[in-house]
Enzyme design. Structure first.
Site, PDB file in Angstrom:
ATOM      1  N   CYS A   1     -11.051   3.045  -0.148  1.00 19.57           N
ATOM      2  CA  CYS A   1      -9.631   3.262   0.157  1.00 19.57           C
ATOM      3  C   CYS A   1      -9.372   2.500   1.440  1.00 19.57           C
ATOM      4  O   CYS A   1     -10.127   2.661   2.423  1.00 19.57           O
ATOM      5  CB  CYS A   1      -9.324   4.747   0.340  1.00 19.57           C
ATOM      6  N   THR A   2      -8.344   1.665   1.461  1.00 14.26           N
ATOM      7  CA  THR A   2      -8.132   0.823   2.634  1.00 14.26           C
ATOM      8  C   THR A   2      -7.824   1.631   3.893  1.00 14.26           C
ATOM      9  O   THR A   2      -8.052   1.160   5.007  1.00 14.26           O
ATOM     10  CB  THR A   2      -7.006  -0.195   2.371  1.00 14.26           C
ATOM     11  N   HIS A   3      -7.340   2.857   3.738  1.00 11.28           N
ATOM     12  CA  HIS A   3      -7.153   3.716   4.907  1.00 11.28           C
ATOM     13  C   HIS A   3      -8.475   3.946   5.644  1.00 11.28           C
ATOM     14  O   HIS A   3      -8.499   4.078   6.871  1.00 11.28           O
ATOM     15  CB  HIS A   3      -6.594   5.085   4.495  1.00 11.28           C
TER      16      HIS A   3
ATOM     17  N   GLU B   1      -2.750   9.201   7.960  1.00  8.77           N
ATOM     18  CA  GLU B   1      -1.303   8.991   8.045  1.00  8.77           C
ATOM     19  C   GLU B   1      -0.678   9.882   9.116  1.00  8.77           C
ATOM     20  O   GLU B   1       0.299   9.509   9.759  1.00  8.77           O
ATOM     21  CB  GLU B   1      -0.649   9.269   6.693  1.00  8.77           C
TER      22      GLU B   1
ATOM     23  N   ASP C   1       0.862  -1.186   0.000  1.00  6.29           N
ATOM     24  CA  ASP C   1       0.000   0.000   0.000  1.00  6.29           C
ATOM     25  C   ASP C   1       0.894   1.230   0.000  1.00  6.29           C
ATOM     26  O   ASP C   1       2.086   1.152   0.311  1.00  6.29           O
ATOM     27  CB  ASP C   1      -0.927   0.011   1.224  1.00  6.29           C
ATOM     28  N   SER C   2       0.296   2.361  -0.333  1.00  5.80           N
ATOM     29  CA  SER C   2       1.050   3.612  -0.289  1.00  5.80           C
ATOM     30  C   SER C   2       1.350   4.017   1.153  1.00  5.80           C
ATOM     31  O   SER C   2       2.265   4.802   1.393  1.00  5.80           O
ATOM     32  CB  SER C   2       0.261   4.729  -0.976  1.00  5.80           C
TER      33      SER C   2
ATOM     34  N   CYS D   1      -4.343  -1.415  -2.055  1.00  2.34           N
ATOM     35  CA  CYS D   1      -4.478   0.008  -2.354  1.00  2.34           C
ATOM     36  C   CYS D   1      -5.415   0.144  -3.536  1.00  2.34           C
ATOM     37  O   CYS D   1      -5.147  -0.405  -4.612  1.00  2.34           O
ATOM     38  CB  CYS D   1      -3.101   0.592  -2.693  1.00  2.34           C
TER      39      CYS D   1
END
Length: 283
Positions: free
Chosen positions: A206-208, A172, A7-8, A70
Protein backbone atom coordinates in the site's frame (compact mmCIF):
# COMPACT_ATOMS: atom_id res chain seq x y z
CA UNK A 1 -0.11 17.02 -21.47
CA UNK A 2 0.56 16.16 -17.84
CA UNK A 3 0.95 12.83 -16.10
CA UNK A 4 -1.81 12.14 -13.59
CA UNK A 5 -1.15 10.30 -10.35
CA UNK A 6 -4.20 8.95 -8.52
CA UNK A 7 -4.66 7.51 -5.03
CA UNK A 8 -7.45 7.26 -2.50
CA UNK A 9 -5.42 9.51 -0.20
CA UNK A 10 -1.91 10.74 0.51
CA UNK A 11 -0.08 7.42 0.08
CA UNK A 12 0.37 7.95 -3.65
CA UNK A 13 2.57 10.93 -2.83
CA UNK A 14 5.35 8.40 -2.22
CA UNK A 15 5.10 7.36 -5.88
CA UNK A 16 4.56 10.94 -7.05
CA UNK A 17 7.70 12.07 -5.21
CA UNK A 18 9.86 9.47 -6.96
CA UNK A 19 8.30 10.22 -10.35
CA UNK A 20 9.07 13.92 -9.93
CA UNK A 21 12.68 13.05 -9.08
CA UNK A 22 12.89 10.80 -12.15
CA UNK A 23 11.16 13.26 -14.52
CA UNK A 24 11.91 16.73 -13.10
CA UNK A 25 10.76 18.62 -16.21
CA UNK A 26 7.48 16.73 -16.64
CA UNK A 27 4.12 18.18 -15.60
CA UNK A 28 2.27 16.24 -12.89
CA UNK A 29 -1.23 16.47 -11.42
CA UNK A 30 -1.91 14.51 -8.24
CA UNK A 31 -5.46 13.60 -7.22
CA UNK A 32 -6.34 12.22 -3.79
CA UNK A 33 -9.86 10.85 -3.40
CA UNK A 34 -9.84 11.65 0.31
CA UNK A 35 -13.63 12.03 0.39
CA UNK A 36 -13.87 8.26 -0.16
CA UNK A 37 -10.67 7.00 1.51
CA UNK A 38 -9.77 4.35 2.40
CA UNK A 39 -10.61 2.06 -0.52
CA UNK A 40 -9.37 -1.16 1.13
CA UNK A 41 -12.65 -2.20 2.76
CA UNK A 42 -15.02 -1.14 -0.03
CA UNK A 43 -16.86 -3.55 -2.40
CA UNK A 44 -15.12 -4.24 -5.69
CA UNK A 45 -17.72 -2.54 -7.90
CA UNK A 46 -17.50 0.61 -5.82
CA UNK A 47 -13.70 0.64 -6.12
CA UNK A 48 -14.01 0.31 -9.91
CA UNK A 49 -16.46 3.24 -10.11
CA UNK A 50 -14.43 5.47 -7.79
CA UNK A 51 -11.23 4.74 -9.70
CA UNK A 52 -12.93 5.46 -13.02
CA UNK A 53 -14.24 8.77 -11.66
CA UNK A 54 -10.74 9.72 -10.52
CA UNK A 55 -9.29 8.94 -13.94
CA UNK A 56 -11.96 11.04 -15.65
CA UNK A 57 -11.15 13.99 -13.36
CA UNK A 58 -7.49 13.75 -14.33
CA UNK A 59 -8.27 13.36 -18.03
CA UNK A 60 -10.48 16.45 -17.75
CA UNK A 61 -7.51 18.32 -16.25
CA UNK A 62 -5.44 17.57 -19.35
CA UNK A 63 -3.73 14.31 -18.42
CA UNK A 64 -3.43 11.69 -21.15
CA UNK A 65 -1.65 9.17 -18.94
CA UNK A 66 -2.72 8.27 -15.39
CA UNK A 67 -0.73 6.19 -12.90
CA UNK A 68 -2.85 4.45 -10.26
CA UNK A 69 -0.60 4.92 -7.24
CA UNK A 70 -2.97 2.74 -5.21
CA UNK A 71 -2.61 -1.01 -4.78
CA UNK A 72 -6.30 -1.57 -4.13
CA UNK A 73 -7.33 0.31 -7.28
CA UNK A 74 -4.59 -1.42 -9.29
CA UNK A 75 -5.55 -4.88 -8.01
CA UNK A 76 -9.32 -4.57 -8.36
CA UNK A 77 -10.10 -1.87 -10.93
CA UNK A 78 -7.24 -1.51 -13.40
CA UNK A 79 -7.84 -4.54 -15.63
CA UNK A 80 -11.58 -3.84 -15.78
CA UNK A 81 -10.99 -0.24 -16.79
CA UNK A 82 -8.39 -1.13 -19.41
CA UNK A 83 -10.54 -3.83 -20.99
CA UNK A 84 -14.12 -2.58 -20.71
CA UNK A 85 -14.08 1.20 -20.24
CA UNK A 86 -10.99 2.79 -21.80
CA UNK A 87 -11.63 1.60 -25.40
CA UNK A 88 -15.05 3.29 -25.43
CA UNK A 89 -13.75 6.42 -23.72
CA UNK A 90 -11.03 6.74 -26.36
CA UNK A 91 -13.58 6.43 -29.17
CA UNK A 92 -15.95 8.95 -27.58
CA UNK A 93 -13.28 11.57 -26.86
CA UNK A 94 -10.87 10.92 -29.73
CA UNK A 95 -8.03 10.96 -27.21
CA UNK A 96 -5.31 8.33 -26.83
CA UNK A 97 -5.43 8.09 -23.05
CA UNK A 98 -4.18 5.26 -20.87
CA UNK A 99 -4.14 4.11 -17.25
CA UNK A 100 -1.22 2.25 -15.67
CA UNK A 101 -0.87 0.59 -12.28
CA UNK A 102 1.81 -0.17 -9.72
CA UNK A 103 1.34 -3.89 -9.11
CA UNK A 104 2.95 -5.08 -12.36
CA UNK A 105 6.26 -3.25 -11.72
CA UNK A 106 6.19 -4.40 -8.09
CA UNK A 107 5.83 -8.04 -9.12
CA UNK A 108 8.60 -7.62 -11.68
CA UNK A 109 10.85 -6.24 -8.91
CA UNK A 110 9.88 -9.02 -6.49
CA UNK A 111 10.48 -11.84 -8.98
CA UNK A 112 13.29 -10.40 -11.07
CA UNK A 113 11.23 -11.47 -14.08
CA UNK A 114 9.44 -9.46 -16.79
CA UNK A 115 5.65 -9.50 -16.62
CA UNK A 116 5.45 -11.62 -19.77
CA UNK A 117 7.49 -14.43 -18.19
CA UNK A 118 5.76 -17.51 -16.80
CA UNK A 119 7.71 -20.30 -15.12
CA UNK A 120 7.75 -23.80 -16.60
CA UNK A 121 5.90 -26.31 -14.41
CA UNK A 122 8.34 -29.25 -14.48
CA UNK A 123 7.65 -30.59 -11.01
CA UNK A 124 11.21 -29.99 -9.83
CA UNK A 125 11.73 -30.02 -6.09
CA UNK A 126 12.26 -26.55 -4.64
CA UNK A 127 15.32 -26.75 -2.40
CA UNK A 128 14.78 -23.47 -0.54
CA UNK A 129 11.72 -21.27 -0.40
CA UNK A 130 12.04 -17.49 -0.38
CA UNK A 131 9.36 -16.29 2.05
CA UNK A 132 7.89 -12.99 0.89
CA UNK A 133 5.59 -11.04 3.20
CA UNK A 134 3.07 -8.57 1.79
CA UNK A 135 1.52 -5.92 4.02
CA UNK A 136 -1.53 -4.45 2.27
CA UNK A 137 -5.14 -3.33 2.56
CA UNK A 138 -7.91 -5.87 3.00
CA UNK A 139 -9.01 -5.30 -0.61
CA UNK A 140 -5.58 -6.03 -2.05
CA UNK A 141 -5.12 -9.08 0.18
CA UNK A 142 -8.52 -10.52 -0.75
CA UNK A 143 -7.69 -10.16 -4.46
CA UNK A 144 -4.69 -12.50 -3.94
CA UNK A 145 -2.99 -10.72 -6.84
CA UNK A 146 0.48 -11.03 -5.35
CA UNK A 147 0.10 -14.74 -4.54
CA UNK A 148 -1.29 -15.57 -7.98
CA UNK A 149 1.02 -13.50 -10.15
CA UNK A 150 4.25 -14.24 -8.28
CA UNK A 151 3.52 -17.98 -8.29
CA UNK A 152 3.17 -17.84 -12.09
CA UNK A 153 6.72 -16.56 -12.35
CA UNK A 154 8.65 -17.99 -9.40
CA UNK A 155 7.83 -21.35 -7.82
CA UNK A 156 10.57 -20.83 -5.25
CA UNK A 157 8.84 -17.77 -3.74
CA UNK A 158 6.06 -18.31 -1.20
CA UNK A 159 3.85 -15.27 -0.59
CA UNK A 160 2.05 -14.58 2.68
CA UNK A 161 -0.14 -11.48 2.91
CA UNK A 162 -1.25 -9.57 5.99
CA UNK A 163 -4.26 -7.21 5.83
CA UNK A 164 -3.66 -3.96 7.71
CA UNK A 165 -7.02 -2.14 7.70
CA UNK A 166 -6.03 0.23 10.49
CA UNK A 167 -2.91 1.74 8.93
CA UNK A 168 -4.38 3.98 6.20
CA UNK A 169 -6.79 5.76 8.61
CA UNK A 170 -3.91 6.24 11.06
CA UNK A 171 -1.65 7.73 8.38
CA UNK A 172 -4.39 9.90 6.86
CA UNK A 173 -5.18 11.11 10.37
CA UNK A 174 -1.57 12.02 11.17
CA UNK A 175 -1.10 9.50 13.99
CA UNK A 176 2.05 9.72 16.09
CA UNK A 177 5.05 7.37 15.86
CA UNK A 178 4.21 5.42 19.02
CA UNK A 179 0.68 4.58 17.87
CA UNK A 180 1.91 3.69 14.39
CA UNK A 181 4.75 1.52 15.71
CA UNK A 182 2.35 -0.41 17.93
CA UNK A 183 0.04 -1.11 14.98
CA UNK A 184 2.87 -2.15 12.62
CA UNK A 185 4.50 -4.39 15.22
CA UNK A 186 1.18 -6.16 15.74
CA UNK A 187 0.83 -6.86 12.02
CA UNK A 188 4.41 -8.10 11.70
CA UNK A 189 3.86 -10.39 14.70
CA UNK A 190 0.59 -11.74 13.27
CA UNK A 191 2.15 -12.49 9.89
CA UNK A 192 5.24 -14.07 11.44
CA UNK A 193 3.10 -16.31 13.63
CA UNK A 194 1.12 -17.48 10.61
CA UNK A 195 4.30 -18.21 8.62
CA UNK A 196 6.12 -19.75 11.56
CA UNK A 197 8.97 -17.26 11.25
CA UNK A 198 9.64 -13.76 9.94
CA UNK A 199 9.61 -13.22 6.16
CA UNK A 200 12.86 -13.11 4.18
CA UNK A 201 11.66 -10.05 2.26
CA UNK A 202 8.63 -7.78 2.39
CA UNK A 203 6.48 -5.72 0.06
CA UNK A 204 4.79 -2.66 1.47
CA UNK A 205 1.71 -3.32 -0.65
CA UNK A 206 0.00 0.00 0.00
CA UNK A 207 1.63 3.26 -1.03
CA UNK A 208 0.63 4.82 2.30
CA UNK A 209 2.99 2.41 4.05
CA UNK A 210 6.04 3.93 2.32
CA UNK A 211 5.45 7.02 4.46
CA UNK A 212 6.18 4.86 7.52
CA UNK A 213 8.75 2.54 5.91
CA UNK A 214 11.19 3.22 8.75
CA UNK A 215 8.64 1.89 11.25
CA UNK A 216 8.30 -1.31 9.21
CA UNK A 217 12.10 -1.64 9.08
CA UNK A 218 12.26 -1.34 12.86
CA UNK A 219 9.53 -3.96 13.35
CA UNK A 220 11.14 -6.50 10.99
CA UNK A 221 14.49 -8.22 11.67
CA UNK A 222 17.49 -6.00 10.86
CA UNK A 223 18.45 -6.15 7.21
CA UNK A 224 15.12 -7.49 5.92
CA UNK A 225 14.91 -6.20 2.32
CA UNK A 226 11.88 -4.09 1.47
CA UNK A 227 10.64 -3.92 -2.12
CA UNK A 228 9.85 -0.28 -2.75
CA UNK A 229 6.96 0.44 -5.10
CA UNK A 230 7.87 4.08 -5.88
CA UNK A 231 11.21 3.11 -7.39
CA UNK A 232 9.87 0.16 -9.38
CA UNK A 233 6.99 2.31 -10.66
CA UNK A 234 9.34 5.10 -11.78
CA UNK A 235 11.53 2.57 -13.61
CA UNK A 236 8.48 1.04 -15.30
CA UNK A 237 7.12 4.44 -16.37
CA UNK A 238 10.49 5.35 -17.89
CA UNK A 239 10.41 2.17 -19.96
CA UNK A 240 6.79 2.82 -20.97
CA UNK A 241 7.52 6.36 -22.17
CA UNK A 242 10.49 5.09 -24.16
CA UNK A 243 8.21 2.58 -25.92
CA UNK A 244 5.44 5.16 -26.42
CA UNK A 245 7.09 8.48 -27.41
CA UNK A 246 3.69 9.82 -28.51
CA UNK A 247 2.87 10.38 -24.83
CA UNK A 248 4.43 13.76 -24.06
CA UNK A 249 4.82 14.38 -20.34
CA UNK A 250 5.03 18.15 -20.60
CA UNK A 251 8.14 20.25 -20.06
CA UNK A 252 7.28 23.06 -17.65
CA UNK A 253 7.75 21.15 -14.38
CA UNK A 254 4.23 22.12 -13.29
CA UNK A 255 2.86 20.48 -10.12
CA UNK A 256 -0.75 20.50 -8.93
CA UNK A 257 -2.27 18.66 -5.98
CA UNK A 258 -6.02 18.07 -5.93
CA UNK A 259 -8.35 16.44 -3.43
CA UNK A 260 -12.00 15.42 -3.33
CA UNK A 261 -11.82 15.93 0.43
CA UNK A 262 -10.93 18.93 2.55
CA UNK A 263 -8.57 21.26 0.65
CA UNK A 264 -5.67 22.95 2.40
CA UNK A 265 -2.50 21.89 4.22
CA UNK A 266 -1.87 18.20 4.83
CA UNK A 267 -1.04 16.69 8.21
CA UNK A 268 2.39 16.84 9.84
CA UNK A 269 3.22 13.21 9.09
CA UNK A 270 2.74 13.84 5.35
CA UNK A 271 4.64 17.12 5.43
CA UNK A 272 7.55 15.49 7.25
CA UNK A 273 7.73 12.83 4.53
CA UNK A 274 7.35 15.43 1.78
CA UNK A 275 10.05 17.62 3.26
CA UNK A 276 7.98 20.78 3.62
CA UNK A 277 4.49 22.29 3.58
CA UNK A 278 2.04 20.71 1.16
CA UNK A 279 -1.42 22.05 0.37
CA UNK A 280 -4.16 20.46 -1.78
CA UNK A 281 -6.66 22.29 -4.01
CA UNK A 282 -10.31 21.30 -4.25
CA UNK A 283 -10.78 18.92 -7.19
Amino acid sequence: MAIGVFDSGVGGLTVHHRLVERFPDADFIYLADQANAPYGGRPGEEIVELTKAGCVRLFDQGCDLVVLACNTASAIALRRLQQTWLPGYRRETGRKVNVLGIIVPTIEAATGMPWEHEAERRGDKVEKLDILGVFATAGTVSSRVYEIEIDKRRQDVAVFSEPCPDLVPLIEGGAGPVELAKAVEAHVATLSKRIGRTPDRAILGCTHYEIIADIFRAALPPGTPLIHQPQSTADALARYLERHPDYVAGASGKRRFLTTGQPGPQNGLVQTFWGGPLSFEAA
